[in-house]
Structure formats: C-alpha cells, structure tokens
Design a protein around this motif. Structure first.
Motif, short mmCIF file in Angstrom:
data_model
loop_
_atom_site.label_atom_id
_atom_site.label_comp_id
_atom_site.label_asym_id
_atom_site.label_seq_id
_atom_site.Cartn_x
_atom_site.Cartn_y
_atom_site.Cartn_z
N LEU A 84 -17.47 11.52 -13.58
CA LEU A 84 -16.56 12.59 -14.00
C LEU A 84 -15.34 12.00 -14.70
O LEU A 84 -14.91 12.49 -15.75
CB LEU A 84 -16.12 13.43 -12.80
CG LEU A 84 -17.12 14.47 -12.32
CD1 LEU A 84 -16.67 15.07 -10.99
CD2 LEU A 84 -17.33 15.57 -13.36
N ASN A 85 -14.79 10.93 -14.14
CA ASN A 85 -13.60 10.30 -14.72
C ASN A 85 -13.89 9.70 -16.09
O ASN A 85 -13.14 9.89 -17.04
CB ASN A 85 -13.06 9.24 -13.77
CG ASN A 85 -11.68 8.77 -14.15
OD1 ASN A 85 -10.70 9.36 -13.74
ND2 ASN A 85 -11.60 7.71 -14.94
N ASN A 86 -15.00 8.97 -16.17
CA ASN A 86 -15.26 8.20 -17.39
C ASN A 86 -15.95 8.98 -18.50
O ASN A 86 -16.12 8.46 -19.60
CB ASN A 86 -16.04 6.94 -17.05
CG ASN A 86 -15.11 5.94 -16.39
OD1 ASN A 86 -14.22 5.41 -17.04
ND2 ASN A 86 -15.27 5.74 -15.10
N ILE A 87 -16.34 10.21 -18.21
CA ILE A 87 -16.79 11.10 -19.28
C ILE A 87 -15.63 12.00 -19.70
O ILE A 87 -15.37 12.18 -20.89
CB ILE A 87 -18.02 11.93 -18.84
CG1 ILE A 87 -19.23 11.00 -18.67
CG2 ILE A 87 -18.31 13.04 -19.84
CD1 ILE A 87 -20.44 11.65 -18.04
N SER A 88 -14.90 12.53 -18.73
CA SER A 88 -13.84 13.49 -19.06
C SER A 88 -12.66 12.84 -19.77
O SER A 88 -12.11 13.44 -20.69
CB SER A 88 -13.36 14.22 -17.81
OG SER A 88 -12.73 13.34 -16.90
N LEU A 89 -12.26 11.65 -19.37
CA LEU A 89 -11.06 11.06 -19.96
C LEU A 89 -11.20 10.75 -21.45
O LEU A 89 -10.33 11.12 -22.23
CB LEU A 89 -10.60 9.83 -19.17
CG LEU A 89 -9.33 9.17 -19.67
CD1 LEU A 89 -8.16 10.16 -19.77
CD2 LEU A 89 -8.96 7.98 -18.80
N PRO A 90 -12.27 10.09 -21.88
CA PRO A 90 -12.39 9.88 -23.34
C PRO A 90 -12.48 11.18 -24.13
O PRO A 90 -11.86 11.31 -25.19
CB PRO A 90 -13.67 9.05 -23.48
CG PRO A 90 -13.86 8.41 -22.15
CD PRO A 90 -13.31 9.37 -21.14
N VAL A 91 -13.22 12.16 -23.59
CA VAL A 91 -13.32 13.45 -24.28
C VAL A 91 -11.94 14.11 -24.33
O VAL A 91 -11.53 14.63 -25.36
CB VAL A 91 -14.35 14.37 -23.58
CG1 VAL A 91 -14.31 15.79 -24.15
CG2 VAL A 91 -15.76 13.78 -23.70
N LEU A 110 -11.06 20.64 -24.82
CA LEU A 110 -9.98 20.04 -24.04
C LEU A 110 -9.93 20.66 -22.65
O LEU A 110 -9.84 19.93 -21.64
CB LEU A 110 -8.64 20.23 -24.75
CG LEU A 110 -7.40 19.70 -24.03
CD1 LEU A 110 -7.51 18.21 -23.75
CD2 LEU A 110 -6.15 20.02 -24.84
N ALA A 111 -10.02 21.98 -22.57
CA ALA A 111 -9.98 22.65 -21.27
C ALA A 111 -11.14 22.20 -20.38
O ALA A 111 -10.95 21.93 -19.18
CB ALA A 111 -10.00 24.17 -21.46
N ALA A 112 -12.33 22.10 -20.94
CA ALA A 112 -13.49 21.67 -20.16
C ALA A 112 -13.31 20.24 -19.65
O ALA A 112 -13.63 19.94 -18.49
CB ALA A 112 -14.76 21.78 -21.00
N SER A 113 -12.77 19.37 -20.49
CA SER A 113 -12.55 17.98 -20.06
C SER A 113 -11.47 17.89 -18.98
O SER A 113 -11.57 17.08 -18.06
CB SER A 113 -12.21 17.09 -21.26
OG SER A 113 -10.96 17.43 -21.83
N GLU A 114 -10.46 18.74 -19.09
CA GLU A 114 -9.41 18.76 -18.06
C GLU A 114 -9.97 19.24 -16.72
O GLU A 114 -9.64 18.69 -15.66
CB GLU A 114 -8.27 19.67 -18.50
CG GLU A 114 -7.47 19.12 -19.65
CD GLU A 114 -6.52 20.12 -20.27
OE1 GLU A 114 -6.75 21.35 -20.13
OE2 GLU A 114 -5.53 19.69 -20.89
N ILE A 115 -10.83 20.24 -16.76
CA ILE A 115 -11.46 20.74 -15.54
C ILE A 115 -12.35 19.65 -14.93
O ILE A 115 -12.33 19.42 -13.71
CB ILE A 115 -12.25 22.04 -15.81
CG1 ILE A 115 -11.26 23.17 -16.13
CG2 ILE A 115 -13.15 22.40 -14.63
CD1 ILE A 115 -11.90 24.41 -16.73
N ALA A 116 -13.12 18.96 -15.76
CA ALA A 116 -13.97 17.87 -15.27
C ALA A 116 -13.12 16.76 -14.65
O ALA A 116 -13.48 16.21 -13.59
CB ALA A 116 -14.84 17.33 -16.40
N ALA A 117 -12.00 16.43 -15.27
CA ALA A 117 -11.11 15.39 -14.72
C ALA A 117 -10.54 15.84 -13.38
O ALA A 117 -10.48 15.05 -12.43
CB ALA A 117 -9.98 15.08 -15.71
N ALA A 118 -10.14 17.10 -13.29
CA ALA A 118 -9.61 17.62 -12.02
C ALA A 118 -10.69 17.60 -10.94
O ALA A 118 -10.41 17.25 -9.79
CB ALA A 118 -9.08 19.04 -12.22
N LEU A 119 -11.92 17.93 -11.30
CA LEU A 119 -13.02 17.85 -10.34
C LEU A 119 -13.23 16.42 -9.87
O LEU A 119 -13.51 16.18 -8.69
CB LEU A 119 -14.31 18.40 -10.95
CG LEU A 119 -14.38 19.91 -11.12
CD1 LEU A 119 -15.63 20.31 -11.90
CD2 LEU A 119 -14.34 20.61 -9.77
N GLY A 120 -13.08 15.47 -10.78
CA GLY A 120 -13.18 14.06 -10.40
C GLY A 120 -12.14 13.68 -9.36
O GLY A 120 -12.43 12.96 -8.40
#
Length: 135
Positions: A84-91, A110-120
C-alpha cells in the motif's frame, strides 16, 4: 577487575528493505528540494514534504520497528502495509505534482492514492497493536 560485556542485541533483517527504500525516498526528496532551491520555484513543496515524511521518515521508522519486532515485520499485515505504501506514494507524488502544476483532472487519482496511503497507515497501526506483545 575484568569487565563483562553484553553482546549487542540481535536485530532482525526483516526491516532492511524498508530502510533501503526509505533512503531512496530521502534522496528523491532532497533532490526535489535542491531543484526547488536552485530554480527558486517552490511549486513542488507539498510533493517534497510528502516524499520526505511518508517516504523517508515513515518508511525508516517502520523498517526500524519491523527489525526490532520481527513478529510484526514478518506478518501478512506488514506485506499489505509495504505494498500500500510503495504503490500509493509514487502515484500520490506524481498526481500531486500534476495538480500543483494546473492539471485538475488528476484529482480522482490523487484522492485514490491518498486513501490507499491512509489504509497503509491503518494497516501498520493494526499490525503494531496486534503483533507487538510483551516479552
């Protein structure tokens, strides 16, 4: 009188990939900072901050925690956290770069990547609470 020395604590190598990737994010964040300073264009400030905080600081701390507490570092939750961290952060970094340069159409990505980072981060927290036990 002979002094007795204790052996150094054994740390697990499970966090090494986290720490190495944290260093990569640190170099990217520093590179962006140098480029902003040299050009006197600070548009990418939020990208610089996200890479340094979520990439460098958070990944390095997770790597250290997972090294000291390998039961957490080897868990399925740690793997989910890692991806989750290493896919969401670069995106997130790319999408945020585009947004601050005027490309509003990137907001859903951007919103989807932020949600994925928060899930991480939530998965990391769950991992720590579930897998760190008293000795």
């Amino acid at each position: 009188m002979q002094q007795v020395t204790q052996p150094a604590p054994a740390f697990s190598s499970v966090g090494i990939i986290w720490i190495k990737l944290a260093i990569v994010y640190l170099m990217i964040g520093v590179g962006i900072g140098i480029a902003m300073g040299a050009s006197e264009n600070f548009t990418l400030r939020p990208v610089h901050a996200h890479i340094n905080l979520l990439g460098w600081a958070t990944m390095a701390l997770a790597g250290l925690i997972y090294s000291v507490f390998p039961q957490a570092g080897m868990s399925k939750l740690a793997k989910v956290h890692f991806w989750l961290n290493n896919i969401s952060l670069p995106v997130m970094a790319i999408a945020l770069s585009l947004l601050v340069n005027g490309h509003r159409e990137i907001v859903p990505v951007l919103a989807a990547s932020e949600i994925a980072a928060a899930l991480g981060i939530i998965v990391f927290a769950a991992n720590i609470f579930l897998n760190l036990k008293k000795a």
